[in-house]
Design a protein around this motif. Structure first.
Motif, mmCIF file in Angstrom:
data_model
loop_
_atom_site.group_PDB
_atom_site.id
_atom_site.type_symbol
_atom_site.label_atom_id
_atom_site.label_comp_id
_atom_site.label_asym_id
_atom_site.label_seq_id
_atom_site.Cartn_x
_atom_site.Cartn_y
_atom_site.Cartn_z
ATOM 1 N N MET A 1 34.986 51.472 41.899
ATOM 2 C CA MET A 1 34.322 50.296 41.349
ATOM 3 C C MET A 1 32.838 50.530 41.048
ATOM 4 O O MET A 1 32.116 49.594 40.742
ATOM 5 C CB MET A 1 34.465 49.121 42.328
ATOM 6 C CG MET A 1 35.866 48.574 42.394
ATOM 7 S SD MET A 1 36.413 47.933 40.799
ATOM 8 C CE MET A 1 38.097 47.477 41.193
ATOM 9 N N THR B 1 33.970 48.000 32.584
ATOM 10 C CA THR B 1 34.470 47.906 33.957
ATOM 11 C C THR B 1 35.877 47.319 33.980
ATOM 12 O O THR B 1 36.726 47.751 34.762
ATOM 13 C CB THR B 1 33.525 47.042 34.809
ATOM 14 O OG1 THR B 1 32.198 47.575 34.728
ATOM 15 C CG2 THR B 1 33.967 47.018 36.258
ATOM 16 N N ALA C 1 38.365 45.746 45.055
ATOM 17 C CA ALA C 1 38.461 46.870 45.988
ATOM 18 C C ALA C 1 39.024 46.413 47.328
ATOM 19 O O ALA C 1 39.883 47.078 47.921
ATOM 20 C CB ALA C 1 37.080 47.494 46.179
ATOM 21 N N VAL D 1 39.122 49.058 35.702
ATOM 22 C CA VAL D 1 39.951 48.392 36.702
ATOM 23 C C VAL D 1 41.418 48.517 36.345
ATOM 24 O O VAL D 1 42.264 48.879 37.184
ATOM 25 C CB VAL D 1 39.544 46.911 36.842
ATOM 26 C CG1 VAL D 1 40.602 46.142 37.634
ATOM 27 C CG2 VAL D 1 38.192 46.788 37.521
ATOM 28 N N ARG E 1 33.980 43.158 41.434
ATOM 29 C CA ARG E 1 34.440 44.534 41.649
ATOM 30 C C ARG E 1 34.770 44.763 43.126
ATOM 31 O O ARG E 1 35.786 45.378 43.468
ATOM 32 C CB ARG E 1 33.361 45.533 41.231
ATOM 33 C CG ARG E 1 33.031 45.567 39.760
ATOM 34 C CD ARG E 1 32.106 46.739 39.493
ATOM 35 N NE ARG E 1 31.174 46.481 38.413
ATOM 36 C CZ ARG E 1 30.194 47.303 38.074
ATOM 37 N NH1 ARG E 1 30.008 48.415 38.761
ATOM 38 N NH2 ARG E 1 29.389 47.008 37.076
#
Length: 321
Positions: free
Chosen positions: A122, A169, A146, A173, A142
């Motif tokens: 992340m 991002t 996780a 993911v 993020r």
């Protein structure tokens, strides 16, 4: 094998049915999405499947375990990323993950390795010792994803999972989730109102007013529409509309960007349309069916990026169905 099964699932708030007789089967290892606007009942469904809300009626199993009679066992087999942040703002990123690792019963060495992997994935390694209260919304999101993956859950529930994330991002993911799926057979069940995010699904259930309206793979759902959208702008759109009707039997709809019409095999037909019109064509675009078209077809409304419903079929006109 079935990761999630629901039969006749209801959830009432007073006299209002937030979930109205849901029947659902999600196979092991699938990425399954609920696509629908805010208020459709998506979060209520996840709350029942994750044992946070007891169903008013019906039954559900997650990872082969009944959510009502054996809730603790269900919780040991799942990971959850909530729509609203549930991180401890006073703890650092690493401390939040260590706390979750303790809840999952991970040993110290195993937890240390998984936490480092999650933070790196992340792009949070450089902020591992920063209090979460100093994080932006995107950074918190993020970290929550996780945390949901710690403990290698059999089923990962994600409620609007990439809210607040930038495009780069968000793509990272989904790449990571895809890899975890292949390596560990994890099942991913997520809710979203973002149409492009639903493209990551093996199967999608279009959910509206507490019910599944239709279900299928993205390709299957879009094949129902069948036709491409053509937007044609000419020097005289009124005359062009007449000629398209007379010469090609096509129905058009006036729009701010020109004439809109639905035709099969748009890229093949467009050259014939341009050549057969006695009007100068200024621009033409062709777009294949989208999931928004599918949602509109089945519910009569589109979904805004904010998650609210917008134009209806009556707004768009019968010619655009």
């Amino acid at each position: 094998m079935t990761a999630i099964r629901a039969e006749g699932l209801y959830a009432y708030y007073g006299t209002n049915a937030a979930v109205n007789g849901l029947d659902l089967t999600v196979p092991d290892g699938a990425t399954f999405g609920f696509l629908g606007p805010n208020g459709a009942g998506k979060t209520t469904t996840i709350s029942m499947l994750t044992t946070l809300l007891k169903p008013t009626a019906g039954r559900a199993e997650v990872a082969g375990v009944d959510v009502v009679s054996r809730p603790a066992e269900v919780r040991r087999r799942i990971g959850i990323v909530f729509q609203e942040s549930t991180l401890d703002q006073d703890l650092t990123a690493a401390e939040n993950l260590r706390f979750q690792a303790d809840l999952c019963g991970l040993g110290r060495r195993e937890a240390r390795g998984m936490i480092a992997e999650m933070l790196d994935m992340m792009e949070l390694s450089g902020r591992s010792n920063v209090p979460v209260g100093q994080f932006s919304t995107g950074l918190r999101r993020r970290l929550e994803i996780a945390r949901g993956l710690l403990g290698s859950p059999r089923v990962l529930f994600l409620d609007e999972p990439t809210t607040g994330l930038d495009a780069q991002t968000r793509a990272a993911v989904w790449e990571y989730l895809g890899r975890r799926r292949q390596e560990q057979g994890i099942t991913v069940f997520f809710t979203t109102h973002q149409l492009e995010e639903a493209e990551h699904c093996d199967r999608i259930a279009i959910f509206d007013k507490g019910k599944v309206v239709t279900e299928g793979s993205p390709a299957e759902l879009k094949s129902i529409i069948g036709s491409d959208l053509v937007v044609l702008r000419t020097e005289d759109d009124a005359l062009a509309a007449e000629q398209l009707s007379e010469r090609f039997g096509l129905t058009t709809e006036p729009a701010p960007d020109g004439l809109r019409l639905r035709v099969p095999h748009g890229p093949t037909l467009v050259p014939r349309l341009c050549a057969g019109l006695g009007v100068t064509v200024l621009s033409v675009t062709t777009t294949s069916p989208t999931l928004d078209d599918v949602f509109l077809h089945h519910t009569g409304s589109e979904i805004r990026e904010s998650g609210t419903k917008t134009r209806t079929l009556s707004d768009i006109g019968e010619g655009m169905r």
